[in-house]
Every structure is written in C-alpha cells, then in structure tokens.
Design an enzyme around this catalytic site. Structure first.
Site, PDB file in Angstrom:
ATOM      1  N   PHE A   1       0.824  -1.206   0.000  1.00  0.00           N
ATOM      2  CA  PHE A   1       0.000   0.000   0.000  1.00  0.00           C
ATOM      3  C   PHE A   1       0.862   1.262   0.000  1.00  0.00           C
ATOM      4  O   PHE A   1       0.381   2.334   0.352  1.00  0.00           O
ATOM      5  CB  PHE A   1      -0.894   0.033   1.255  1.00  0.00           C
ATOM      6  CG  PHE A   1      -1.921  -1.058   1.334  1.00  0.00           C
ATOM      7  CD1 PHE A   1      -2.517  -1.591   0.198  1.00  0.00           C
ATOM      8  CD2 PHE A   1      -2.321  -1.562   2.567  1.00  0.00           C
ATOM      9  CE1 PHE A   1      -3.480  -2.590   0.284  1.00  0.00           C
ATOM     10  CE2 PHE A   1      -3.286  -2.559   2.664  1.00  0.00           C
ATOM     11  CZ  PHE A   1      -3.864  -3.069   1.517  1.00  0.00           C
TER      12      PHE A   1
ATOM     13  N   CYS B   1       4.283   1.967  -2.143  1.00  0.00           N
ATOM     14  CA  CYS B   1       5.356   2.329  -3.066  1.00  0.00           C
ATOM     15  C   CYS B   1       5.178   3.792  -3.480  1.00  0.00           C
ATOM     16  O   CYS B   1       4.106   4.175  -3.958  1.00  0.00           O
ATOM     17  CB  CYS B   1       5.316   1.424  -4.296  1.00  0.00           C
ATOM     18  SG  CYS B   1       6.625   1.790  -5.488  1.00  0.00           S
TER      19      CYS B   1
END
Length: 503
Positions: free
Chosen positions: A237, A239
């Site tokens: 959730f 990058c």
C-alpha cells in the site's frame, strides 16, 4: 620502526576505510590462513565479539615479516592500504584486555504472525529478492525469509538509470533513492519462482508482496500466491513512485482504500496478511487500524520516503537522471532509521495496535540497528539497502552480533527483548525538566581540535572557553545548560554525560 598501535578511534577509521572486497586479496594472500577480510567486516558491522573470536589467540600478525595482506590490499591503488596487521592486533588486544571468553550464543528463533522463523532477518520486497536464484542464495547463506519483490498482474516499463545516493565524507553512501517499480517479471514467472522456492526451502519463510489495481485484482493475486505455497502475504500500500493512479502510497494515505483492499485480499486467502505502510503521512496509526479492522494480521513499516535526492547546479538536473529528467522517488538507507523507529513507536504506543505483530524496516545495517527495532516491539525485520551495498553476506554479522549480545545480556531468547525500550519513551511533558546533566571532559583523550568550542560558541550557549596554553576547552558551568552539543560533535568521544544535578 614498530607501527603505532591502533586505539578504538583509529581502528574504527581503518575498518571504515576498507573497501570490503568480494574476493579479498588480503585473505587470499595471508600465509597463515587467516581471514582478515572477515575480521574487518565484523568490525565494520559492530560485531566486535565475532571479530575477536575470528582472531582468537593468534599472534602471527604481530610477528609476520611478509605483511602480504598489506601489500595485496587494493586500496593502495586509491591512496594507501588498510593497516591490516595493526587492525588484527587491535582486535586481539581487545580480547586480551577485556578478558573475553567465547560468548554464549542465544538461539534466534522467533514466531511472527504465528509462523516459526529461524531468525528475525528477512529480505524486504525489492530488487534484492526478485527472482529464484537470488532468494535461494540468500536462504543458503542464512536469511530466515524473504518478502519477494511485489507482484502484480502487469509488468511495468522501467527506466534507466533508477538509483541515486547521498554521500557524507568518506562514506560511500548514507542515503539511497530509487525510482524502481514492482517486479519486471510476469505473474506466471513469479508464481513459478515462489512455488519452487517453497518446494526447495520448506523451512524458510516466504512472503508474497502483491499490488492490485482494483478489488478483484487484490483477491485474485491473494488466491494465486496462496496456491503457490507462500507463508504470508504483504499488501503493498506504499510504493512512493508507481505511475498508475490509485497505486502504492496513494492507497496507504487513504484509510478507506486500505480497508477496501485489505478486505479484498482477505477474500482470497487464509494466510496471515501484512499491510505495508507508507511513511508519507502524518499518523500511520489511522491506515494501520483500517487494515487491522478489515482482515490484516500485522503491519509492515516503513516503506521508502518520497524524496528528491539532489539538484546539479551546472544544468539544474536531478538524480537519477533519465534522459535529462528525474522524478520524486523512494528514499531509504541508514539515514531513515530514526524516522522508521518513530513510526513503529507510534504504532506500538497506540492502545488498539500495541499487540499487533510488526515487521520493521528502514535503515537496518548492523545487528545494533536490528536490536533497536526489536526493542520497540518488532518481531520481524526486513533489509534491502544495506544488502544492495554490502551483499547477502551481511547476514553473518547480523545473526552473530545479535546472538552474542543476547547471551551477554542474559536473555534466553529474542522474544525477551521485544518492546523493552517502549517504557522509556514518554510524552515530552513527562521528561525531567528540573535538572542538568553537565558534560564530563576526558582531558587525556582530548585532541584539542576545538570542534566542541566552535559548536558551543556558534550553536550553543558559549559555555566553553579555550585554554590557550593547553589548547583545550574548559567548561564555564554558569553558562552551561547541559544541552551536550559538545559531546555530540566530539570526533573522538572525549566528552561524556556527567552527573545529573538538580536546579
């Protein structure tokens, strides 16, 4: 003329200057069969006990006339060779002076999310765990597990180059930026890698990191990696530089999306689920609670920090430079450790999250770094940037250093130290504000460089004066507020924290 013996300060400088070669000529050239490269590496990564045991009772370095190791040191091509015999003697003198016996080693086994792990050290989801051959080699060297590089239903188009670093003085880099996206292998290739790894290394722990573009994809990917035989699923959730809208850290900053996609992942698996959190947010506890309420088993923190590494003042470009352009990317490395520790502290101090399993990451380079994450409540540790810099071999000193430390402290397991530092971290208004700890000066150790004087004069409270005759600073206690900036800047550790006095 006999070379001057190294003290702790000079020994650290020497070991820090070693190039940490892949095939170390100092070791291959040693006529006595010693491994000075491994000794220096252990020193570099703060595993002094391991270095001492490698040197043992040997005295051959002291009497060695050949000095083959020094002659073979390739650092001489840059400036001068590392003082290897002196370093070896320094390590031996530490053993002798301290009367150290062989340290008791503590087993590093620990459970994480109900899964037994032979030690807490895992590769984190990144290029260091991106295909079968790499992860298999890491497992063979002693890593307990790996979070495989994030898998999606698509293969991204990558850029070249994709890495940049920030340096300081003699250090190759202290901070690292990447603009790399998820796995550049197809879904089927990655599933084949995962299945083969679990077949060949059944006792290692395999985490599948996944990233979907909608609810159906999160469920689909969870189902496929579960069928491949992995042990844990990690939801990416966080990058910071995915090119698609609603991907990566865009999700982690939105508790509603975190809840939605965690629930979708849970529909596709019975396995433990980790929600990997973004640090690009003020309160990580909010999305973390959203994940836990919708099917997550634990939290992974932190992912990389959104960053711009630098600006070149000749052409105003930034790195990594892709055909003259760059973009915001993810910052990692040793310098993010304080930020990672802060977020983990916040999670563990929250009453609704205090018992949640946490896989900690962000700047872990030595066993000491790792131990700090454990003391804040982590039961699993993930590493990337230091592996990119030093290689998988880092695991030797991570395990050995932590195991020795536990034995010396009288712990019987890793679990006993988990969370030990949390009671000592309190709100700012609960700190003792009615006393001063004055700095204590070791006059014999002081070099007279004047760094403390300059810092106090221009950045403190002008509480130091220079003794012109001796060339060393003297404390003016009536001006000193005990900030201890002088201690922080002293390059040789000649200033320590003195007795606390009520005011």
């Amino acid at each position: 003329m006999q070379a001057k013996a190294l003290n702790e300060f000079s020994a650290k400088n020497e070991s820090d200057g070693c190039l940490l070669c892949y095939t170390a000529s100092c070791t291959t050239s040693c006529p006595h069969g010693l491994d000075p490269a491994k000794v220096i590496r252990s020193l570099r990564f703060e595993n002094i006990r391991g270095a001492e045991e490698l040197v043992g009772e040997s005295v051959v370095c002291q009497d060695c006339a050949e000095k083959s190791c020094t002659k073979a040191c390739i650092k001489s091509k840059v400036d001068r060779p590392v003082r290897i015999p002196e370093l070896m003697q320094y390590v031996r003198s530490c053993r002798k002076e301290k009367g150290l016996l062989k340290a008791a080693r503590v087993d590093l086994g620990i459970k994480f999310c109900g899964v037994p792990c032979e030690n807490p050290f895992f590769l984190s989801s990144s290029v260091v765990a991106s295909n079968y051959e790499m992860v298999a080699r890491a497992f063979q060297l002693g890593w307990a597990g790996a979070a495989f590089k994030t898998i999606g239903t698509f293969v991204p188009q990558e850029v070249s180059p994709r890495f940049a670093t920030i340096r300081k003085e003699g250090t190759s880099f202290i901070g690292f930026k990447n603009i790399e996206q998820i796995s550049d292998h197809t879904l089927e290739e990655n599933l084949t890698y995962l299945h083969r790894l679990k077949q060949e290394f059944p006792h290692k722990v395999l985490i599948a990191s996944i990233l979907g573009q909608n609810e159906d994809e999160w469920t689909f990917l969870a189902r496929r990696v579960t069928e491949a035989g992995v042990d844990i699923i990690e939801c990416n959730f966080s990058c910071p530089h995915m090119t698609g809208e609603g991907l990566g850290s865009d999700v982690g900053q939105n508790p509603e999306l975190v809840a939605l996609y965690t629930e979708a992942t849970r529909k596709g698996t019975h396995l433990p689920i980790l929600a990997k959190m973004t640090p690009n947010i003020g309160n990580m506890e909010i999305p973390a609670m959203a994940a836990m309420k919708n099917g997550a088993t634990g939290i992974a923190a932190i992912n990389t920090i959104k960053s711009i590494m630098n600006i070149h003042l000749d052409d105003f470009s930034s790195e990594p430079q892709v055909d003259g352009k760059s973009c915001v990317g993810g910052y990692s490395g040793k310098t993010v450790k304080p930020i990672a520790l802060r977020f983990i502290h916040d999670l563990k101090k929250h009453p609704d999250l205090k018992d949640v399993p946490i896989s900690g990451m962000g700047g872990i380079e030595t066993w000491r770094d790792a131990a700090e994450f454990l003391t804040l409540g982590c039961t699993n540790l993930q590493v990337t940037t230091s592996v990119m810099q030093y290689g998988y071999r880092l695991i030797d000193d991570l395990k050995d250093g932590l195991s020795s430390y536990l034995g010396e402290k009288g712990f019987s397991s890793v679990r006993e130290m988990v969370g030990a530092a949390l009671p000592n971290l309190v709100p700012a208004d609960r700190l003792n504000r009615h006393s001063i700890s004055y700095p204590k000066f070791e006059r014999k150790q002081c070099l007279g460089c004047g760094r403390c004087y300059l810092s106090c004069l221009d950045g403190g409270h002008q509480a130091l004066v220079m003794d012109e005759a001796a060339g060393k600073p003297i404390l003016a206690p009536q001006k000193c507020v005990g900030c201890q900036l002088c201690m922080v800047v002293c390059p040789v550790g000649a200033i320590s924290s003195g007795k606390r006095v009520e005011v």
